[in-house]
Motif scaffolding. Structure first.
Motif, PDB file in Angstrom:
ATOM      1  N   ARG A   9       2.906   6.618  -6.918  1.00 18.17           N
ATOM      2  CA  ARG A   9       2.134   7.465  -7.611  1.00 18.17           C
ATOM      3  C   ARG A   9       2.322   8.978  -7.375  1.00 18.17           C
ATOM      4  O   ARG A   9       2.253   9.896  -8.174  1.00 18.17           O
ATOM      5  CB  ARG A   9       0.527   7.375  -7.061  1.00 18.17           C
ATOM      6  CG  ARG A   9       0.086   6.035  -7.620  1.00 18.17           C
ATOM      7  CD  ARG A   9      -1.567   5.787  -7.585  1.00 18.17           C
ATOM      8  NE  ARG A   9      -2.188   4.731  -7.917  1.00 18.17           N
ATOM      9  CZ  ARG A   9      -3.265   4.385  -8.185  1.00 18.17           C
ATOM     10  NH1 ARG A   9      -4.191   5.184  -7.453  1.00 18.17           N
ATOM     11  NH2 ARG A   9      -3.627   3.192  -8.545  1.00 18.17           N
ATOM     12  N   LEU A  10       2.753   9.362  -6.146  1.00 15.53           N
ATOM     13  CA  LEU A  10       2.992  10.767  -5.611  1.00 15.53           C
ATOM     14  C   LEU A  10       4.431  11.269  -6.158  1.00 15.53           C
ATOM     15  O   LEU A  10       4.600  12.258  -6.824  1.00 15.53           O
ATOM     16  CB  LEU A  10       2.977  10.985  -4.199  1.00 15.53           C
ATOM     17  CG  LEU A  10       1.846  10.605  -3.570  1.00 15.53           C
ATOM     18  CD1 LEU A  10       2.028  10.772  -1.792  1.00 15.53           C
ATOM     19  CD2 LEU A  10       0.919  11.741  -3.791  1.00 15.53           C
TER      20      LEU A  10
ATOM     21  N   ILE B 122       0.849  -1.392  -0.160  1.00 14.06           N
ATOM     22  CA  ILE B 122      -0.140  -0.119   0.032  1.00 14.06           C
ATOM     23  C   ILE B 122       0.698   1.347   0.031  1.00 14.06           C
ATOM     24  O   ILE B 122       0.539   2.288  -0.670  1.00 14.06           O
ATOM     25  CB  ILE B 122      -0.920   0.075   1.459  1.00 14.06           C
ATOM     26  CG1 ILE B 122      -1.921  -1.060   1.110  1.00 14.06           C
ATOM     27  CG2 ILE B 122      -1.604   1.320   1.318  1.00 14.06           C
ATOM     28  CD1 ILE B 122      -2.695  -1.342   2.484  1.00 14.06           C
ATOM     29  N   SER B 123       1.956   1.346   0.956  1.00 16.10           N
ATOM     30  CA  SER B 123       2.615   2.408   0.978  1.00 16.10           C
ATOM     31  C   SER B 123       3.396   2.771  -0.168  1.00 16.10           C
ATOM     32  O   SER B 123       3.763   3.942  -0.679  1.00 16.10           O
ATOM     33  CB  SER B 123       3.533   2.265   2.271  1.00 16.10           C
ATOM     34  OG  SER B 123       4.574   1.469   2.257  1.00 16.10           O
TER      35      SER B 123
ATOM     36  N   ARG C 119       2.564   1.882  -3.394  1.00 15.11           N
ATOM     37  CA  ARG C 119       1.793   2.246  -4.546  1.00 15.11           C
ATOM     38  C   ARG C 119       1.560   3.646  -4.408  1.00 15.11           C
ATOM     39  O   ARG C 119       1.763   4.381  -5.201  1.00 15.11           O
ATOM     40  CB  ARG C 119       0.684   1.455  -4.421  1.00 15.11           C
ATOM     41  CG  ARG C 119      -0.390   1.729  -5.369  1.00 15.11           C
ATOM     42  CD  ARG C 119      -1.842   0.887  -5.388  1.00 15.11           C
ATOM     43  NE  ARG C 119      -1.541  -0.433  -5.794  1.00 15.11           N
ATOM     44  CZ  ARG C 119      -1.420  -0.962  -7.173  1.00 15.11           C
ATOM     45  NH1 ARG C 119      -1.790   0.090  -8.035  1.00 15.11           N
ATOM     46  NH2 ARG C 119      -1.270  -2.080  -7.288  1.00 15.11           N
ATOM     47  N   VAL C 120       1.108   4.314  -2.993  1.00 16.72           N
ATOM     48  CA  VAL C 120       1.005   5.420  -2.872  1.00 16.72           C
ATOM     49  C   VAL C 120       2.315   6.407  -3.254  1.00 16.72           C
ATOM     50  O   VAL C 120       2.089   7.409  -3.721  1.00 16.72           O
ATOM     51  CB  VAL C 120       0.553   5.836  -1.444  1.00 16.72           C
ATOM     52  CG1 VAL C 120       0.337   7.406  -0.924  1.00 16.72           C
ATOM     53  CG2 VAL C 120      -0.875   5.108  -0.964  1.00 16.72           C
ATOM     54  N   MET C 121       3.172   5.997  -2.717  1.00 19.86           N
ATOM     55  CA  MET C 121       4.708   6.775  -2.753  1.00 19.86           C
ATOM     56  C   MET C 121       5.079   6.954  -4.292  1.00 19.86           C
ATOM     57  O   MET C 121       5.295   7.819  -4.949  1.00 19.86           O
ATOM     58  CB  MET C 121       5.529   5.922  -2.161  1.00 19.86           C
ATOM     59  CG  MET C 121       6.867   6.716  -2.199  1.00 19.86           C
ATOM     60  SD  MET C 121       8.353   5.791  -1.400  1.00 19.86           S
ATOM     61  CE  MET C 121       9.644   5.769  -2.574  1.00 19.86           C
TER      62      MET C 121
END
Length: 203
Positions: free
Chosen positions: A195-196, A188-189, A191-193
């Motif tokens: 994308r950002l 999860i982390s 994927r978020v990272m």
């Protein structure tokens, strides 16, 4: 003392369900390994996967990457930090809502518990294994941008996790849940990272 531990674990197994009974059987079988010199040494070394050392390792990796202007290393450090933070948060929420005696407490009292509760006593917060969650999350974070580290990172995380059983800090199901928390947190982390921040790190 060893016989007394085995007797207490067997006594506790008489009053529990099938899953906890299987947990107790594995802990009982692993008990002799934890009493060896190697077993005790591994137990001490596994403390390096506790929260403070893993946070320190993550921050150090991030700072080194930034200081030496190596994006891949800096990215790995940030990935480690975020994965560990999320894993810590999730395992804390679970611990805050479920009470479970650690195997070593069961070995002393001859009683096993797993129920909804909010105990803040460390010996009542066996579920899940925080060491396993943190070790797996950080190991996966390292390997994601550094696949060459796989032969080192994964075996170390696995050893740190399994040792929690031999040292009677956690049951096998505690460790299994901790591993799942670690894998999910890193996924999860990351994927978020990604994308950002976008893209893959420059070598």
């Amino acid at each position: 003392m060893s016989d007394e531990v085995v007797e207490k674990l067997e006594e506790a197994a008489e009053e529990v369900g099938a899953i906890t009974r299987a947990d107790l059987a594995i802990v009982r079988a692993a008990h002799p390994l934890g009493e060896t010199v190697v077993g005790k040494a591994l137990g001490e070394v596994s403390e390096l996967t506790d929260q403070p050392p893993l946070v320190a390792a993550s921050l150090t990796t991030l700072v080194v990457g930034l200081a030496t202007r190596q994006p891949r290393i800096a990215r790995t450090g940030l990935r480690m930090l975020l994965a560990h933070a999320l894993a810590t948060g999730i395992k804390t929420v679970i611990k805050d809502n479920f009470d479970r005696y650690r195997p070593r407490k069961v070995a002393e009292e001859g009683e096993a518990t797993l129920e909804r509760g909010e105990s803040k006593e460390g010996e009542d917060r066996s579920l899940p294994s925080g060491h396993s969650a943190g070790a797996v999350a950080v190991a996966r974070a390292i390997v994601r941008d550094n696949p060459g580290a796989t032969p080192i990172a994964y075996p170390l995380a696995a050893t740190a996790s399994l040792v929690q059983i031999t040292r009677k800090a956690h049951f096998p199901t505690d460790v299994a849940l901790g591993v799942m928390v670690g894998l999910a947190s890193e996924a999860i982390s990351s994927r978020v990272m990604d994308r950002l921040l976008g893209g893959r790190p420059r070598r």
